[in-house]
Design an enzyme around this catalytic site. Structure first.
Site, PDB file in Angstrom:
ATOM      1  N   HIS A 135      10.866  73.288  45.939  1.00 47.62           N
ATOM      2  CA  HIS A 135      10.924  74.592  45.265  1.00 47.62           C
ATOM      3  C   HIS A 135       9.668  74.835  44.434  1.00 47.62           C
ATOM      4  CE1 HIS A 135      15.562  74.484  45.770  1.00 47.62           C
ATOM      5  NE2 HIS A 135      14.959  74.995  46.827  1.00 47.62           N
ATOM      6  N   GLU A 142      29.453  72.274  44.493  1.00 47.03           N
ATOM      7  CA  GLU A 142      28.292  71.534  43.986  1.00 47.03           C
ATOM      8  C   GLU A 142      28.422  71.090  42.538  1.00 47.03           C
ATOM      9  OE1 GLU A 142      24.605  72.924  45.721  1.00 47.03           O
ATOM     10  OE2 GLU A 142      23.457  71.984  44.112  1.00 47.03           O
ATOM     11  N   LYS A 154      27.915  78.787  51.197  1.00 47.41           N
ATOM     12  CA  LYS A 154      27.076  79.444  50.183  1.00 47.41           C
ATOM     13  C   LYS A 154      26.519  80.724  50.780  1.00 47.41           C
ATOM     14  CE  LYS A 154      25.245  75.639  47.408  1.00 47.41           C
ATOM     15  NZ  LYS A 154      23.989  75.003  46.978  1.00 47.41           N
ATOM     16  N   HIS A 177       9.839  76.766  54.238  1.00 52.89           N
ATOM     17  CA  HIS A 177      10.762  75.970  53.429  1.00 52.89           C
ATOM     18  C   HIS A 177      10.783  74.519  53.928  1.00 52.89           C
ATOM     19  CE1 HIS A 177      14.196  74.891  51.027  1.00 52.89           C
ATOM     20  NE2 HIS A 177      14.892  74.575  52.110  1.00 52.89           N
ATOM     21  N   ASN A 216      20.165  68.330  48.321  1.00 46.49           N
ATOM     22  CA  ASN A 216      18.889  68.835  47.825  1.00 46.49           C
ATOM     23  C   ASN A 216      17.795  67.781  47.792  1.00 46.49           C
ATOM     24  OD1 ASN A 216      19.695  71.562  47.280  1.00 46.49           O
ATOM     25  ND2 ASN A 216      20.994  70.698  45.689  1.00 46.49           N
ATOM     26  N   ARG A 264      27.605  67.209  46.304  1.00 48.33           N
ATOM     27  CA  ARG A 264      26.874  68.183  47.124  1.00 48.33           C
ATOM     28  C   ARG A 264      25.395  68.278  46.750  1.00 48.33           C
ATOM     29  NH1 ARG A 264      29.000  74.072  49.446  1.00 48.33           N
ATOM     30  NH2 ARG A 264      27.077  74.547  50.544  1.00 48.33           N
ATOM     31  N   ARG A 295      37.203  93.268  48.554  1.00 46.29           N
ATOM     32  CA  ARG A 295      37.593  91.966  47.982  1.00 46.29           C
ATOM     33  C   ARG A 295      37.664  90.856  49.012  1.00 46.29           C
ATOM     34  NH1 ARG A 295      41.148  95.352  45.176  1.00 46.29           N
ATOM     35  NH2 ARG A 295      40.377  95.766  43.075  1.00 46.29           N
ATOM     36  N   LYS A 350      27.218  67.518  56.773  1.00 45.70           N
ATOM     37  CA  LYS A 350      27.302  68.519  55.706  1.00 45.70           C
ATOM     38  C   LYS A 350      28.765  68.853  55.411  1.00 45.70           C
ATOM     39  CE  LYS A 350      25.540  72.750  53.737  1.00 45.70           C
ATOM     40  NZ  LYS A 350      24.558  73.835  53.733  1.00 45.70           N
ATOM     41  N   HIS A 384      14.201  68.784  47.538  1.00 44.77           N
ATOM     42  CA  HIS A 384      14.151  70.207  47.234  1.00 44.77           C
ATOM     43  C   HIS A 384      13.607  70.554  45.857  1.00 44.77           C
ATOM     44  CE1 HIS A 384      16.244  70.637  50.980  1.00 44.77           C
ATOM     45  NE2 HIS A 384      16.341  71.951  50.863  1.00 44.77           N
ATOM     46  N   GLU A 407      15.197  69.681  57.585  1.00 45.74           N
ATOM     47  CA  GLU A 407      16.570  69.528  57.079  1.00 45.74           C
ATOM     48  C   GLU A 407      17.335  68.506  57.925  1.00 45.74           C
ATOM     49  OE1 GLU A 407      17.373  70.945  54.282  1.00 45.74           O
ATOM     50  OE2 GLU A 407      16.155  72.761  54.109  1.00 45.74           O
TER      51      GLU A 407
HETATM   52  N1  LIG Z   1      23.535  79.388  52.451  1.00 44.67           N
HETATM   53  C1  LIG Z   1      22.957  78.224  52.501  1.00 44.67           C
HETATM   54  O1  LIG Z   1      23.582  77.176  52.313  1.00 44.67           O
HETATM   55  C2  LIG Z   1      21.507  78.164  52.857  1.00 44.67           C
HETATM   56  C3  LIG Z   1      20.898  76.941  53.139  1.00 44.67           C
HETATM   57  C4  LIG Z   1      19.572  76.939  53.538  1.00 44.67           C
HETATM   58  C5  LIG Z   1      18.866  78.127  53.621  1.00 44.67           C
HETATM   59  N2  LIG Z   1      19.487  79.305  53.321  1.00 44.67           N
HETATM   60  C6  LIG Z   1      18.783  80.570  53.438  1.00 44.67           C
HETATM   61  O2  LIG Z   1      18.413  80.738  54.799  1.00 44.67           O
HETATM   62  C7  LIG Z   1      17.246  81.571  54.878  1.00 44.67           C
HETATM   63  C8  LIG Z   1      16.264  80.960  55.833  1.00 44.67           C
HETATM   64  O3  LIG Z   1      16.857  80.868  57.105  1.00 44.67           O
HETATM   65  P1  LIG Z   1      15.995  80.945  58.438  1.00 44.67           P
HETATM   66  O4  LIG Z   1      14.903  79.956  58.371  1.00 44.67           O
HETATM   67  O5  LIG Z   1      16.937  80.906  59.571  1.00 44.67           O
HETATM   68  O6  LIG Z   1      15.272  82.360  58.292  1.00 44.67           O
HETATM   69  P2  LIG Z   1      15.443  83.764  59.068  1.00 44.67           P
HETATM   70  O7  LIG Z   1      16.846  84.176  59.119  1.00 44.67           O
HETATM   71  O8  LIG Z   1      14.467  84.681  58.430  1.00 44.67           O
HETATM   72  O9  LIG Z   1      14.943  83.414  60.530  1.00 44.67           O
HETATM   73  C9  LIG Z   1      13.615  82.980  60.738  1.00 44.67           C
HETATM   74  C10 LIG Z   1      12.927  83.817  61.812  1.00 44.67           C
HETATM   75  O10 LIG Z   1      13.471  83.470  63.082  1.00 44.67           O
HETATM   76  C11 LIG Z   1      13.832  84.647  63.798  1.00 44.67           C
HETATM   77  N3  LIG Z   1      14.888  84.222  64.721  1.00 44.67           N
HETATM   78  C12 LIG Z   1      16.196  84.039  64.483  1.00 44.67           C
HETATM   79  N4  LIG Z   1      16.801  83.522  65.565  1.00 44.67           N
HETATM   80  C13 LIG Z   1      15.854  83.401  66.518  1.00 44.67           C
HETATM   81  C14 LIG Z   1      15.838  82.920  67.848  1.00 44.67           C
HETATM   82  N5  LIG Z   1      16.950  82.397  68.400  1.00 44.67           N
HETATM   83  N6  LIG Z   1      14.687  82.948  68.546  1.00 44.67           N
HETATM   84  C15 LIG Z   1      13.549  83.415  67.978  1.00 44.67           C
HETATM   85  N7  LIG Z   1      13.483  83.868  66.713  1.00 44.67           N
HETATM   86  C16 LIG Z   1      14.632  83.849  65.993  1.00 44.67           C
HETATM   87  C17 LIG Z   1      14.225  85.596  62.717  1.00 44.67           C
HETATM   88  O11 LIG Z   1      14.194  86.921  63.187  1.00 44.67           O
HETATM   89  C18 LIG Z   1      13.161  85.308  61.666  1.00 44.67           C
HETATM   90  O12 LIG Z   1      11.971  85.982  61.990  1.00 44.67           O
HETATM   91  C19 LIG Z   1      16.728  81.709  53.464  1.00 44.67           C
HETATM   92  O13 LIG Z   1      17.083  82.973  52.972  1.00 44.67           O
HETATM   93  C20 LIG Z   1      17.481  80.637  52.679  1.00 44.67           C
HETATM   94  O14 LIG Z   1      17.700  80.979  51.335  1.00 44.67           O
HETATM   95  C21 LIG Z   1      20.789  79.333  52.947  1.00 44.67           C
HETATM   96 ZN   LIG Z   2      16.631  73.432  52.343  1.00 45.27          ZN
END
Ligand SMILES: NC(=O)c1ccc[n+]([C@@H]2O[C@H](COP(=O)([O-])OP(=O)(O)OC[C@H]3O[C@@H](n4cnc5c(N)ncnc54)[C@H](O)[C@@H]3O)[C@@H](O)[C@H]2O)c1
Ligand SMILES: [Zn+2]
Length: 363
Positions: A259, A244, A143, A272, A252, A248, A121, A234, A255, A185
């Site tokens: 999407h 949201e 999130k 993305h 987007n 919030r 929990r 943010k 976005h 972003e």
């Molecule tokens: N929770 C939220 O508010 C929110 C907002 C935006 C995106 N997201 C989510 O985030 C994800 C995308 O995040 P991301 O772009 O970080 O993707 P990711 O976590 O897949 O990382 C991208 C790549 O970078 C590599 N990597 C990580 N750190 C590194 C470093 N310091 N040096 C070299 N390589 C490195 C990872 O291994 C991966 O191959 C998606 O799942 C998306 O839905 C969530």
């Molecule tokens: Zn985004």
């Protein structure tokens, strides 16, 4: 610790959720002190992936930490990995009073955070984001989610971390495309800055306009400032609207279009951020067409996106299919697509008052 900026995210309705967000250069090595300041946990479970462990695992020395190393990739942000994390936590006898740490990009952050939100929990949760996207976006705001066959991020929660530690020195190993996906972003914050909070005035557009070279050269001071500004913008939004219901949604910007682009290309052609950058331009085009913004601001905004060179050449999309995909967006309500559009200089607003013809014009 090396130079670092600390800023507090405070969610008014839930004072207990106020937390620190620390940004700095080379601060990863102090992570042990850092995490112990923010949790009374005796045991830690670090969720990371193979690549991040290999690159930076040796710098993250936390006593009594167990490591769960997942495979690298968005497709592993799923039920199967979640179950493995929970099984591992139980096997290691992690208690409710212990702490889960996300160490990696948004994938590790989202799945570790969701695991923390449901394990017994809810255990303490700390974010150590290692991609630019995770540092400026996914690690802030609470999130957390996993993907489902039916769509991305469909199973999740709002679960705030106890603290976030962003060390910009790890960004040097990101490849250019990953850096750019985060930068899309970053630019987004410049275009919504004036809607975030009345008392914040970073003139972030000017800052980004002046510091492109330094940002691309990963100048530590400029990069720390960039990440801090994004996080505080943010945080200002999340403080006013955690779940949201209103404000919030402006996060987007671009976005709804993005999407559709990602979905039409099966998430395999564009990152993305590439889709978001293209989507922001479509949003600016639509705003201009609707008379929300003047040509001066439109030109300024498009110039910044172009200068940062964030959009690869895009294929021509079938307009009908594109429009259909926009309805699948989570922001579509009552059969209407909700657009976040630039409304005046550095402000954005949500509106459904857009005709199909107007959308077709900007595609
Ligand atoms: N929770 C939220 O508010 C929110 C907002 C935006 C995106 N997201 C989510 O985030 C994800 C995308 O995040 P991301 O772009 O970080 O993707 P990711 O976590 O897949 O990382 C991208 C790549 O970078 C590599 N990597 C990580 N750190 C590194 C470093 N310091 N040096 C070299 N390589 C490195 C990872 O291994 C991966 O191959 C998606 O799942 C998306 O839905 C969530
Ligand atoms: Zn985004």
């Amino acid at each position: 610790m090396n130079q670092s900026n600390s800023l507090k995210v405070h969610i008014p309705q839930k004072a207990a959720y106020s937390y620190d967000l620390v940004v700095g250069n080379g601060i990863l090595e102090n992570a042990d002190d850092f995490v112990k300041k923010y949790t009374n946990a005796k045991n830690f479970l670090i969720v990371t992936n193979e690549k991040v462990k290999e690159l930076y695992g040796k710098y993250l020395k936390i006593d009594s930490a167990k490591w769960f190393v997942m495979k690298d990739g968005e497709r592993y942000k799923n039920f199967d990995t979640l179950k493995k994390i929970l099984d591992f936590a139980l096997q290691q006898k992690l208690q409710r009073t212990d702490c889960i740490i996300a160490f990696g990009g948004g994938v590790a952050g989202d799945i570790a955070g969701f695991a923390a939100s449901i394990y017994m929990r809810g255990t303490d949760f700390i974010q150590i984001p290692t991609t630019l996207l995770a540092q400026v976006d996914s690690s802030v705001g609470g999130k957390v989610a996993i993907n489902h066959e039916k769509g991305k991020n469909l199973i999740g929660a709002f679960y705030q971390p106890k603290a976030v530690l962003a060390d910009i020195s790890v960004l040097k190993t990101l490849d250019l495309r990953q850096l750019k996906t985060g930068l899309a972003e970053v630019l987004k914050y410049a275009f919504i800055e004036k809607s975030c909070a009345a008392d914040l005035n970073y003139r972030f557009y000017d800052f980004l306009n002046q510091n492109k070279e330094e940002i691309y050269n990963l100048n530590p001071e400029i990069l720390s400032k960039t990440v801090s500004i994004c996080c505080s913008l943010k945080a200002a939004i999340v403080n006013q609207d955690e779940t949201e219901k209103g404000l919030r949604t402006i996060l987007n910007l671009g976005h709804t279009f993005a999407h559709a682009i990602e979905n039409l290309t099966n998430y395999t052609v564009y990152t993305h951020g590439e889709a978001v950058a293209a989507g922001m331009k479509m949003a600016f085009n639509l705003s201009l067409a609707k008379g929300f913004i003047d040509k001066d601001y439109y030109n300024k905004a498009c110039k910044l996106i172009d200068d940062y060179d964030l959009i690869p050449s895009m294929q021509n999309f079938d307009k009908e299919k594109f429009y259909d995909k926009m309805f699948l967006d989570k922001k579509a309500q009552n059969g209407k697509i909700r657009f976040v559009l630039p409304s005046e200089n550095f402000k954005a607003e949500t509106t459904s008052d857009v005709t199909k013809e107007q959308v077709f014009e900007v595609l």
